[in-house]
Design a protein around this motif. Structure first.
Motif, short mmCIF file in Angstrom:
data_model
loop_
_atom_site.label_atom_id
_atom_site.label_comp_id
_atom_site.label_asym_id
_atom_site.label_seq_id
_atom_site.Cartn_x
_atom_site.Cartn_y
_atom_site.Cartn_z
N ALA A 172 0.84 -1.20 0.00
CA ALA A 172 0.00 0.00 0.00
C ALA A 172 0.87 1.24 0.00
CB ALA A 172 -0.90 -0.01 1.23
N LYS A 230 -5.44 -7.63 -4.24
CA LYS A 230 -5.09 -6.23 -4.43
C LYS A 230 -5.82 -5.32 -3.44
CE LYS A 230 -6.01 -6.12 -8.88
NZ LYS A 230 -6.13 -5.61 -10.26
N GLN A 231 -7.10 -5.59 -3.24
CA GLN A 231 -7.87 -4.76 -2.31
C GLN A 231 -7.33 -4.89 -0.88
OE1 GLN A 231 -10.28 -2.54 -3.03
NE2 GLN A 231 -9.96 -2.95 -5.20
N ALA A 234 -4.08 -2.96 -0.64
CA ALA A 234 -4.36 -1.51 -0.63
C ALA A 234 -4.91 -1.07 0.72
CB ALA A 234 -5.34 -1.17 -1.75
N GLU A 250 -3.43 -0.04 -11.14
CA GLU A 250 -3.34 0.44 -9.75
C GLU A 250 -2.01 1.16 -9.49
OE1 GLU A 250 -6.31 -2.82 -9.91
OE2 GLU A 250 -4.26 -2.56 -10.67
N THR A 255 -2.65 3.74 -6.30
CA THR A 255 -3.35 3.05 -5.21
C THR A 255 -2.55 1.86 -4.69
OG1 THR A 255 -4.60 1.73 -6.81
CG2 THR A 255 -5.61 3.77 -6.02
#
Length: 311
Positions: A172, A230-231, A234, A250, A255
């Motif tokens: 992140a 990925k979420q 992040a 991203e 992000t």
């Protein structure tokens, strides 16, 4: 001894629907007619194909063998019809391609869009799952051609490497390691790694990279699917090794960021996989030709060619 294909089809419906009544409804036949056709098939083969002792009709050991061959027989029949219809050119038909999760999500859509521009009469379907699921579909005849990450092994498959990709380490924005020029295994000892689900070929490679870095015992969590990975990264849940092509947007948007890990993971092949004993349809052969002609992943640019996309 003879094998009547009409009776074989009726038998296949009884096996699929686990009963004579359900098969009869599917076939618009009476139950006695279905039972009679299966019984005559058993008589011609001199074996019992259906175990009728329980509440549901189940294939015997001989029935299971016949059902597996039956799938292949009728799949081949479908292929024959498609091939005959396409002799005059790829003007109509259907193409079903399987893809492991990363490949099916980030490579196949752009590739199939190009295919449809070339052959607008062919309808394209995509089956996406982790490698174990795709392999089951290939072996069962549900799909004839797949594109997967890695280089699968097996006597029943023909495997051809067509492209390469590598995993990158992502974090992140604002991660404590973000400002480092180089990050080695010693810097990652306290990190938590988010790994793909078991059965994914990416998971196998993630495990191998961590072992190569001496981090096999690092803190970890299982996350199903690259988008979820990925979420979670992040959101600050940990670091992840993921396909470089999965995070292009991203990283550009800020992000997510890639960490300069050293040594970097080795590239892995992207492979075309098909069953050795299966004939390819004209539509599938045209897809293979298109895939083999790629020099890069869709969207990549060859600087030597002045930035022109060659994929």
């Amino acid at each position: 001894m003879e094998l009547n294909l009409h009776r074989l089809w009726i038998f296949m419906q009884v096996v699929e629907h686990q009963g004579f009544s359900a098969a009869a409804q599917k076939l618009y036949m009476s139950q006695p007619s279905v039972s009679n056709q299966v019984r005559r098939l058993e008589q011609s083969l001199r074996v019992t194909l259906i175990d009728r002792s329980g509440t549901r009709a189940r294939p015997t050991a001989e029935g299971e063998v016949l059902a597996e061959y039956g799938k292949r027989v009728f799949l081949l029949a479908e292929e024959a019809v498609a091939a005959v219809q396409q002799v005059g050119g790829l003007v109509a038909g259907r193409l079903l391609i399987g893809g492991s999760t990363t490949v099916g999500t980030y490579l196949l859509p752009a590739l199939l869009a190009r295919y449809q521009r070339r052959y607008p009469g062919i309808d394209c379907d995509v089956f996406v799952g982790n490698y174990e699921t795709v392999q089951e579909q290939l072996l069962g005849g549900g799909i004839g051609v797949a594109v997967v990450a890695g280089s699968p092994h097996g006597d029943r498959f023909v495997v051809e490497s067509v492209l390469d990709e590598r995993l990158v380490l992502i974090a992140a924005p604002g991660h404590p390691l973000a400002e480092r020029a180089t990050i080695g295994p010693d810097d990652l000892g306290g990190a938590r790694f988010l790994l793909r689900e078991p059965g994914s070929q990416t998971r196998e490679l993630q495990e191998q990279v961590l072992a190569d870095w001496g981090l096999a015992g690092a803190s970890r969590a299982d996350i199903w699917g690259p988008e979820a990975v990925k979420q979670c990264v992040a959101a600050g849940m940990g670091l992840a090794l993921i396909s470089e092509h999965a995070v292009v947007h991203e990283v550009r948007a800020g992000t997510l960021l890639t960490l300069p890990a050293a040594p970097a993971p080795q590239p892995r092949p992207i492979s075309l996989v098909r069953r050795r004993d299966r004939l390819l349809s004209p539509a599938e052969r045209a897809f293979l030709d298109l895939l083999r002609g790629l020099r890069h992943w869709p969207g990549e640019r060859d600087e030597a060619d002045g930035g022109a996309c060659r994929c």
